[in-house]
Each structure stands twice: as structure tokens, then as C-alpha cells.
Design an enzyme around this catalytic site. Sequence first.
Site, PDB file in Angstrom:
ATOM      1  N   ALA A 100     -51.337   3.112 -14.204  1.00  0.00           N
ATOM      2  CA  ALA A 100     -50.535   1.943 -13.801  1.00  0.00           C
ATOM      3  C   ALA A 100     -50.643   1.626 -12.316  1.00  0.00           C
ATOM      4  O   ALA A 100     -50.314   0.517 -11.896  1.00  0.00           O
ATOM      5  CB  ALA A 100     -49.072   2.178 -14.173  1.00  0.00           C
TER       6      ALA A 100
ATOM      7  N   ASP B 118     -64.470  -4.489 -24.314  1.00  0.00           N
ATOM      8  CA  ASP B 118     -65.657  -4.950 -23.599  1.00  0.00           C
ATOM      9  C   ASP B 118     -65.239  -6.332 -23.127  1.00  0.00           C
ATOM     10  O   ASP B 118     -65.133  -7.261 -23.936  1.00  0.00           O
ATOM     11  CB  ASP B 118     -66.875  -5.033 -24.519  1.00  0.00           C
ATOM     12  CG  ASP B 118     -68.117  -5.435 -23.745  1.00  0.00           C
ATOM     13  OD1 ASP B 118     -68.045  -6.461 -23.025  1.00  0.00           O
ATOM     14  OD2 ASP B 118     -69.139  -4.749 -23.831  1.00  0.00           O
ATOM     15  N   HIS B 119     -64.937  -6.459 -21.845  1.00  0.00           N
ATOM     16  CA  HIS B 119     -64.267  -7.702 -21.440  1.00  0.00           C
ATOM     17  C   HIS B 119     -65.135  -8.938 -21.640  1.00  0.00           C
ATOM     18  O   HIS B 119     -64.630 -10.054 -21.673  1.00  0.00           O
ATOM     19  CB  HIS B 119     -63.720  -7.605 -20.004  1.00  0.00           C
ATOM     20  CG  HIS B 119     -64.743  -7.789 -18.930  1.00  0.00           C
ATOM     21  ND1 HIS B 119     -65.569  -6.783 -18.514  1.00  0.00           N
ATOM     22  CD2 HIS B 119     -65.078  -8.869 -18.182  1.00  0.00           C
ATOM     23  CE1 HIS B 119     -66.366  -7.248 -17.557  1.00  0.00           C
ATOM     24  NE2 HIS B 119     -66.090  -8.509 -17.326  1.00  0.00           N
TER      25      HIS B 119
ATOM     26  N   HIS C 165     -72.136  -4.828 -22.244  1.00  0.00           N
ATOM     27  CA  HIS C 165     -71.937  -6.291 -22.228  1.00  0.00           C
ATOM     28  C   HIS C 165     -73.150  -7.057 -22.768  1.00  0.00           C
ATOM     29  O   HIS C 165     -73.001  -7.994 -23.551  1.00  0.00           O
ATOM     30  CB  HIS C 165     -71.667  -6.786 -20.805  1.00  0.00           C
ATOM     31  CG  HIS C 165     -70.533  -6.091 -20.111  1.00  0.00           C
ATOM     32  ND1 HIS C 165     -69.399  -5.702 -20.759  1.00  0.00           N
ATOM     33  CD2 HIS C 165     -70.363  -5.733 -18.815  1.00  0.00           C
ATOM     34  CE1 HIS C 165     -68.571  -5.132 -19.888  1.00  0.00           C
ATOM     35  NE2 HIS C 165     -69.134  -5.133 -18.708  1.00  0.00           N
TER      36      HIS C 165
HETATM   37  C1  BG6 Z   1     -68.155  -4.656 -15.172  1.00  0.00           C
HETATM   38  C2  BG6 Z   1     -69.161  -3.895 -14.363  1.00  0.00           C
HETATM   39  O1  BG6 Z   1     -68.029  -4.127 -16.456  1.00  0.00           O
HETATM   40  O2  BG6 Z   1     -68.557  -6.022 -15.263  1.00  0.00           O
HETATM   41  C3  BG6 Z   1     -69.333  -4.499 -12.994  1.00  0.00           C
HETATM   42  O3  BG6 Z   1     -68.738  -2.544 -14.251  1.00  0.00           O
HETATM   43  C4  BG6 Z   1     -69.647  -5.963 -13.091  1.00  0.00           C
HETATM   44  O4  BG6 Z   1     -70.342  -3.828 -12.266  1.00  0.00           O
HETATM   45  C5  BG6 Z   1     -68.659  -6.674 -14.002  1.00  0.00           C
HETATM   46  O5  BG6 Z   1     -69.586  -6.515 -11.793  1.00  0.00           O
HETATM   47  C6  BG6 Z   1     -69.085  -8.103 -14.254  1.00  0.00           C
HETATM   48  O6  BG6 Z   1     -68.095  -8.783 -14.953  1.00  0.00           O
HETATM   49  P1  BG6 Z   1     -67.941 -10.361 -14.851  1.00  0.00           P
HETATM   50  O7  BG6 Z   1     -66.843 -10.699 -15.792  1.00  0.00           O
HETATM   51  O8  BG6 Z   1     -67.611 -10.661 -13.416  1.00  0.00           O
HETATM   52  O9  BG6 Z   1     -69.257 -10.940 -15.235  1.00  0.00           O
END
Ligand code: BG6
Length: 511
Positions: A11, A179-180, A242
Site C-alpha cells: 500500500a 497485464d495492464h 504485453h
Molecule cells: C510495464 C513495463 O509493464 O509497461 C515498463 O515494466 C513499461 O517497462 C510499461 O514502460 C509500458 O506501459 P505503457 O502502458 O506506458 O505502454
Amino acid sequence: MEPATIILFGATGDLAKRKIYPALYNMFLDGKLPQPFSLIGLGRREWTDESFQANVEKSIKLFSRREPADPDTIMSFIGAFRYRVLDVGREEDYRKLLEQVEKRERELGIPQNRLFYLSVGPELFEPIALQIRGSGLGTSNGWKRLVIEKPFGHDLESARRLNQTLSQAFAEQEIYRIDHYLGKPIVQRLESLQQAHPAFYELWVDRQIANVQITANESVGVEERAGYYDHVGAIKDMFQNHMLQLLMMTAVHIPKDSGNGKGRSKKTKVMEALEPLQKETLRNRVIRGQYTEGVIKGDFAAGYKSEPGIAPNSMNDTFIAAKLQIANDDWRGVPFYLRTGKRLKEKSTRIVVEFQGASEPVGEESHSPNLLVLELSPKESITLQLHSRKQGRSETFQPIELDLGANPMNAPEAYENLIWDALRGDATFFAHWNEVELSWQWVTPILEAFAENEAPLLPYAAGTYGPAAADALLEADGFHWWFDDKLDREDRQDQNSDRKEGIRYAYHTNH
Ligand code: BG6
């Protein structure tokens, strides 16, 4: 959405500050948090409830996509936050945590629905999961879910081990692997693109596609993360997770009569069909690079080896491009080109689907293919570029653009989408274990080749688009990366000197 408690490990950390609290705040404003809602933050620092709440407020002010609301609204949001000091290895601390969670549940009338969010270093994932099980925190009358950040393992073996440990405490359907990239709004619309536009579904299945290009370029360097990045490189930091997730999302075929979320079960099939690479021969298919000093948008950028904390003889990859083939009936023969890297000319994340050329020449533009362009970041849009005859009876064709919808300004961000889904129990946009395991399996020969220097480490100057070999990868097949050199409008002197370039320009000026 049922009332629930979020138990947040980490947190006081950076991710919580930059992403999680601003996301929760915007969800609160949008009425997307459970009612009632309770969050218990855990960390090593000696914070109190009050100092925790003050830090949450500060993070909203710094990082929320919306301006902070009036003080009363902020107070009613942060009033749900409580803090505990926790030593992840101490059983006693989990027992006390359980007491606090139960007390809050009773006070607020919240059923025992608990979402455990691990926003901590990967070395802590396993001990925490086991303590959750051992302490009884995870044996409640309500639901329990585990949200876990990347990295999910650092190779195939460690990922398997981690999964096995987690599964002692949580079932697969209770594990939400973040995985954003799957939370990005345009990625979330890929599925509905096929479902809502049957024509697209047909294009996807009818051998109309010449190639697919997936780019995630960044202009930032290693930043403050040398200790982490120098051990993982672009291949583990971006590609294994990603980039392969974007490939799966693009390559799934979703029949229009299937329900929402059906794509997830099909992603595994895509990974299963991905042609494996051989360590000895992959140098023709995989380009590895590392940045040297250069200039980005007028500013000097140091070379990778001179960055603070990076080993002066580091052989780490900061760039990777690869040609992938999916050996199934839908995609056989259609190359997928993927590339990602740091310290490149600009930030741009996009997917370009290049369609087959017209069978009959259509004037001088017959070589300019139609394109579907999905801009994920920093712009967010979906555009189809087609060729149409110019007005009148002209023989000349010109590109026209169909705007299939941009994301509205100030729309929910990835973390808002993902946390909302996890609270609702919808795992569509999280990585399933099968996908993660197959991704690690697929990259293993690359990891081995890199470790044994079977693939050359090519230097590229900061501020460029990476090693020239990454262009040659496509040129060998008669293609080129779309939209590379035309992004900076000031760079262009003559907009119409070249039809092909004109297409690119038209695209960019409109967005
Ligand atoms: C992260 C990586 O998962 O994704 C980073 O660890 C990277 O190194 C980032 O900069 C990129 O995310 P986005 O959303 O800015 O494309």
C-alpha cells in the site's frame, strides 16, 4: 456488484500511488465501487490510518485523470481506507489482520468477500499467498480473489512453481493476473470490433490480411529501475507478456453469436498454434538491440551502459523485434511482426492490420494497401484507411479514412477497467495460466539464445526506431513498418510529394 473488502499488499508502493488509488478514486466518482466498500492497506512503513489517508489523497491530486473533487467527496472516499503494518513473513501479523478485516466487515455489514491485491515485489507473491491460506484469511463465507501484478515468474520453470504455490491457496478462476495492456480501452474493444461489424469478422477469416504489425515503442529509458530492468530486458519486461497478449487479442476469431468474453478461451489456441522458434536459427526472425547515446526531441539521452545502476558491460536487450507465424487455418502464411523498445523516437503503441492489395491494379496507388489502424497510446483510436477514386471521373485514387471511433477524452484508464472487472468477478481481460505458461514456453529459445549470445546484440542510437535490422525483417517479405517516420509533422516539408507518404500524413493529421 457485491460489497467487498480490498486487502492491498504494497500500500505504500509506487504502483499503488500512481495507478491503484487514482483508479479507485475515479471508480468511486463513477459509482463503480462496491457499497459499502473497505480497503485495508498493508506495508512495512509505520503509517497510521491518518497518514495513509493523507497519502492516498496526495496521490489522487498528483495522478488522477480527474481534478480532485470537493473536500467532502474526497473525505467520503478516503474514509474507507485503513492501514496496518505487516511483515509478510510473520504469521502473527496475518492473524491480527484477519481480526481487523472481520471487525470492519461486521461494522460495515460487508459479507466476507475479499479481494487480495498483491502490489509487491515478485519474491513476496508466494509467501503471502501461503500465509493467506494458513491464517484463515482465505477461508471465508464469501468469495475470495487474488489480483497479482507482473512479473509472473522470470522463466518457464519459475512461473510454473509460482502457479503451483498460488494454486494451494486459490483456484485458477480466483486468480486475476494483471497485464495492464489488456485493460487498455482500445484493446478491450477488439473483441466487439469483430462482433459488432460482421464485415470485420469476414476480413479476419477470409485470407484478406497480408500482415499484422504490433508496435510498443517507448521514448523513456530504464528510468530508476536499473536493478530490475538489467536482469529482464525488453524480452521479459514487455514481449513475453504485453506483446504476446496483444498478438493473442488480435488473432482470436470471435463469431458474432458468441457471448461476451468468449475470446479468452480462444487465446490459448492462438498460443498453441504459434510456430516455435529454434535457438540456433532464430537470428533470422528475432532482432535484439541495445540503445547507445543519442538525442530524443532535442534532448541528449545517455547510452544504456552509462545509465546509473547498469553494468558497464551489460548485454541486456532494450529492444526486440520478431517475426511470428501462427500455424492454424486462419493465419497460416500471415506474418505477425512485433517490436518493442526503450529510448526510441517517440512513444507509440499501435496495431496495424495490412490488407492484401487489390487483385487488379487501381491506378498508381495499387501498391498502397488498405489498413486497419488501432492506436493504443498515446492516442486512442481505430481507423480504417481505404482507397477511393478521387472526385469526378478521375483515374486517381486517394486514401480515405473511416473513423471507427476514438476513445472519449478522459475515459476510464486501464487500471479502472481491470479493478472493476476483478471486483465484479469478470476475468475476461486477465491472463489465464495457460496463456502465461505457453508464452514462457514460446520465449524460452529466445532467452537461451540471448543468454548464449546466439543472437547478436545490435546497437541503436537513442531517438531512432531501433536497429536497421528490424526494418530489414519486414523488407525481406516486401513490407515495411507503417507510420514510423511521419509522426512529427514539423519534420515534413512536402506533404504530397509521395502518395504513399501522403497516406501516412493524412492519417496523422486527423488525429
Ligand atoms: C510495464 C513495463 O509493464 O509497461 C515498463 O515494466 C513499461 O517497462 C510499461 O514502460 C509500458 O506501459 P505503457 O502502458 O506506458 O505502454
